[in-house]
Design an enzyme around this catalytic site. Structure first.
Site, short mmCIF file in Angstrom:
data_model
loop_
_atom_site.label_atom_id
_atom_site.label_comp_id
_atom_site.label_asym_id
_atom_site.label_seq_id
_atom_site.Cartn_x
_atom_site.Cartn_y
_atom_site.Cartn_z
N TYR A 118 6.08 -3.12 2.97
CA TYR A 118 6.58 -2.18 1.96
C TYR A 118 6.88 -0.79 2.56
O TYR A 118 8.03 -0.34 2.54
CB TYR A 118 5.52 -2.11 0.86
CG TYR A 118 5.73 -1.08 -0.21
CD1 TYR A 118 6.99 -0.83 -0.76
CD2 TYR A 118 4.64 -0.36 -0.72
CE1 TYR A 118 7.16 0.10 -1.77
CE2 TYR A 118 4.80 0.56 -1.73
CZ TYR A 118 6.06 0.79 -2.25
OH TYR A 118 6.21 1.72 -3.24
N ILE B 229 -7.00 -3.95 -17.05
CA ILE B 229 -7.49 -2.66 -16.53
C ILE B 229 -8.84 -2.90 -15.87
O ILE B 229 -9.76 -3.43 -16.49
CB ILE B 229 -7.62 -1.63 -17.67
CG1 ILE B 229 -6.23 -1.37 -18.29
CG2 ILE B 229 -8.23 -0.34 -17.14
CD1 ILE B 229 -6.23 -0.33 -19.38
N HIS C 94 -1.17 -4.44 -6.74
CA HIS C 94 -1.01 -3.01 -7.02
C HIS C 94 -0.59 -2.76 -8.47
O HIS C 94 0.13 -3.56 -9.07
CB HIS C 94 -0.01 -2.39 -6.04
CG HIS C 94 -0.58 -2.34 -4.65
ND1 HIS C 94 -0.17 -3.19 -3.66
CD2 HIS C 94 -1.58 -1.60 -4.13
CE1 HIS C 94 -0.88 -2.94 -2.57
NE2 HIS C 94 -1.75 -1.99 -2.83
N LEU C 95 -1.06 -1.64 -8.94
CA LEU C 95 -0.96 -1.39 -10.37
C LEU C 95 0.48 -1.35 -10.90
O LEU C 95 0.81 -2.06 -11.85
CB LEU C 95 -1.69 -0.07 -10.71
CG LEU C 95 -1.68 0.29 -12.18
CD1 LEU C 95 -2.43 -0.75 -13.00
CD2 LEU C 95 -2.29 1.68 -12.38
N GLY D 283 4.86 -9.72 5.50
CA GLY D 283 6.15 -9.02 5.47
C GLY D 283 7.30 -9.96 5.15
O GLY D 283 7.15 -11.19 5.16
N TYR E 29 -11.90 -2.12 3.93
CA TYR E 29 -10.52 -1.72 4.22
C TYR E 29 -10.49 -0.27 4.72
O TYR E 29 -9.96 0.04 5.79
CB TYR E 29 -9.66 -1.87 2.96
CG TYR E 29 -8.34 -1.15 3.06
CD1 TYR E 29 -7.38 -1.55 3.99
CD2 TYR E 29 -8.05 -0.05 2.25
CE1 TYR E 29 -6.17 -0.87 4.10
CE2 TYR E 29 -6.86 0.63 2.35
CZ TYR E 29 -5.92 0.21 3.28
OH TYR E 29 -4.74 0.89 3.39
N ASP F 240 -13.77 0.33 -5.64
CA ASP F 240 -12.85 1.34 -6.18
C ASP F 240 -13.53 2.69 -6.41
O ASP F 240 -14.44 2.79 -7.24
CB ASP F 240 -12.32 0.87 -7.55
CG ASP F 240 -10.91 0.35 -7.50
OD1 ASP F 240 -10.26 0.46 -6.44
OD2 ASP F 240 -10.45 -0.17 -8.53
N1 UDP Z 1 -5.70 -1.51 -11.22
C1 UDP Z 1 -5.92 -2.04 -12.49
N2 UDP Z 1 -5.36 -3.24 -12.79
C2 UDP Z 1 -4.59 -3.93 -11.91
C3 UDP Z 1 -4.35 -3.38 -10.63
C4 UDP Z 1 -4.93 -2.17 -10.31
O1 UDP Z 1 -6.62 -1.45 -13.31
O2 UDP Z 1 -4.12 -5.02 -12.27
C5 UDP Z 1 -6.32 -0.23 -10.86
C6 UDP Z 1 -7.17 -0.28 -9.60
O3 UDP Z 1 -8.46 -0.77 -9.85
C7 UDP Z 1 -7.13 1.19 -9.17
C8 UDP Z 1 -5.72 1.63 -9.60
O4 UDP Z 1 -5.30 0.69 -10.59
O5 UDP Z 1 -8.08 1.92 -9.89
C9 UDP Z 1 -4.72 1.61 -8.45
O6 UDP Z 1 -4.88 0.37 -7.79
P1 UDP Z 1 -3.90 -0.14 -6.66
O7 UDP Z 1 -4.37 -1.49 -6.26
O8 UDP Z 1 -2.48 0.00 -7.14
O9 UDP Z 1 -4.07 0.90 -5.48
P2 UDP Z 1 -5.38 1.38 -4.66
O10 UDP Z 1 -5.98 2.50 -5.46
O11 UDP Z 1 -6.28 0.22 -4.49
O12 UDP Z 1 -4.82 1.86 -3.37
#
Ligand code: UDP
Length: 333
Positions: free
Chosen positions: A19, A214, A196-197, A44, A148, A292
């Protein structure tokens, strides 16, 4: 007889089919840099870069790397290849240390052998973990809350040691939440599985998923959901070009945050996606995701002051608009 001109030195981009890497490859090519991409294609996509620049190979394969460095003139390495899922890293830590740390050591060893001394590293806000003071500055204590983030911090430390030992010049860019897609609609985020969200919310808006789950609504934040700092992938790409140009020999081992300095909750992101798509998006509450932190918001003052980086796409709605254009294209791929 005129002498043949020396080969053009290349920028080596590992993980360039991913990405963020693919957006950086495009930005480098747009300004005329010559690029070689190495990617093992385990996550990728070959469509993300022009076919002629791609070399398929694995960083764990040390002889492949020796061959690569001896057959190309490489002036700098931009290293994106890594595993990136926080939740998965908690359950499979060795997978992360093996790929993200051991793979990088193999790459650095090959660079040392070839005498290549400029290294731009794709790091992460996950090196900070939960912090008492927000926005987070680079001097904040580094205490990653998951494997990670620890794998990325280990690499940052290894880079400093290599700087001391053999003059490796490095910049670690600590990304907050990369989001959006190239405004052309030609490249964007396509993880499998997607975790990713923003893409998950948009896939739900498109009817490809039943509901957004969520990950916890009991955090100590205004609406109980996690707060993140979303940054447009093209603004990230711009920062890479500036960081690369800033390595002129002797600039040491630096780290910069990259974010917009604005925190948005998971609920804020869902609202933005509803505004942009005009669709009502079903939501369910699930448990917290392991590893998280509750809030990650950047101070990007250091890169703004030192490298004159200025983000171009700071509005969350613009970020979501570009992601939505890409999501509809991806659905047809
Ligand atoms: N998140 C969520 N539901 C999802 C995917 C992600 O609530 O289906 C939350 C996740 O727990 C975090 C935020 O959204 O608090 C961003 O998550 P993401 O995986 O996009 O990025 P990260 O913060 O892990 O880099």
């Amino acid at each position: 007889m005129p002498h043949p001109s020396p080969p053009t030195p290349h920028i080596l981009v590992t993980g360039g089919c991913g990405y963020i890497g693919s957006h950086v490859v495009r930005a480098l090519q747009e300004r005329g840099d010559s690029v070689v991409v190495v990617d093992n294609l385990c996550t990728g996509h070959p469509w993300a870069v022009p076919e002629k620049v791609l070399v398929k190979g694995d960083l764990a394969d040390r002889s492949f790397l020796s061959q690569l460095f001896s057959s190309h003139s490489i002036k700098a390495v931009l290293h994106f290849a890594s595993f990136i899922q926080v939740g998965e890293s908690v359950h499979a830590p060795l997978k992360y240390y093996d790929n993200n740390v051991a793979g990088t050591i193999s790459l650095l060893d090959a660079m040392s052998e070839a005498g290549v001394k400029k290294f731009l590293f794709s790091s992460t806000a996950a090196v900070y973990g939960t912090q008492a003071t927000v926005p987070i500055v680079e001097e904040a204590p580094l205490r990653p809350g998951n494997p990670y983030g620890r794998s990325k911090l280990m690499v940052e430390e290894i880079l400093r040691d290599c700087g001391q030992a053999w003059g490796l010049e490095t910049v670690a860019l600590r990304y907050f939440n990369a989001a959006g897609a190239h405004p052309s609609g030609e490249i964007g985020e396509a993880h499998d599985p997607e975790t990713h969200l923003i893409p998950l919310v948009l896939q739900t808006a498109a009817g490809r998923r039943d509901a957004v789950i969520i990950n916890g609504e009991d955090y100590d934040t205004p609406d109980g959901t996690c707060v993140r700092d979303y940054i447009h992938v093209c603004d990230l790409a711009d920062a890479h070009l500036l960081a690369l140009d800033s390595m002129k020999g002797g600039s040491g081992n630096r780290a910069y945050n990259l974010g917009n300095g604005a925190g948005y909750s998971v609920r804020d992101v869902i609202d933005a996606c509803q505004r942009v798509t005009g669709k009502s998006i079903p939501v369910k509450t699930g448990p917290r995701r392991a590893g998280d932190p509750s809030v990650l918001v950047a101070s990007s003052e250091r890169i703004t002051m030192e490298l004159a980086w200025r983000p171009r796409f700071t509005s969350l709605d613009k970020i979501v608009e570009d992601a939505w254009r890409w999501e509809r294209k991806l659905a047809g791929k």
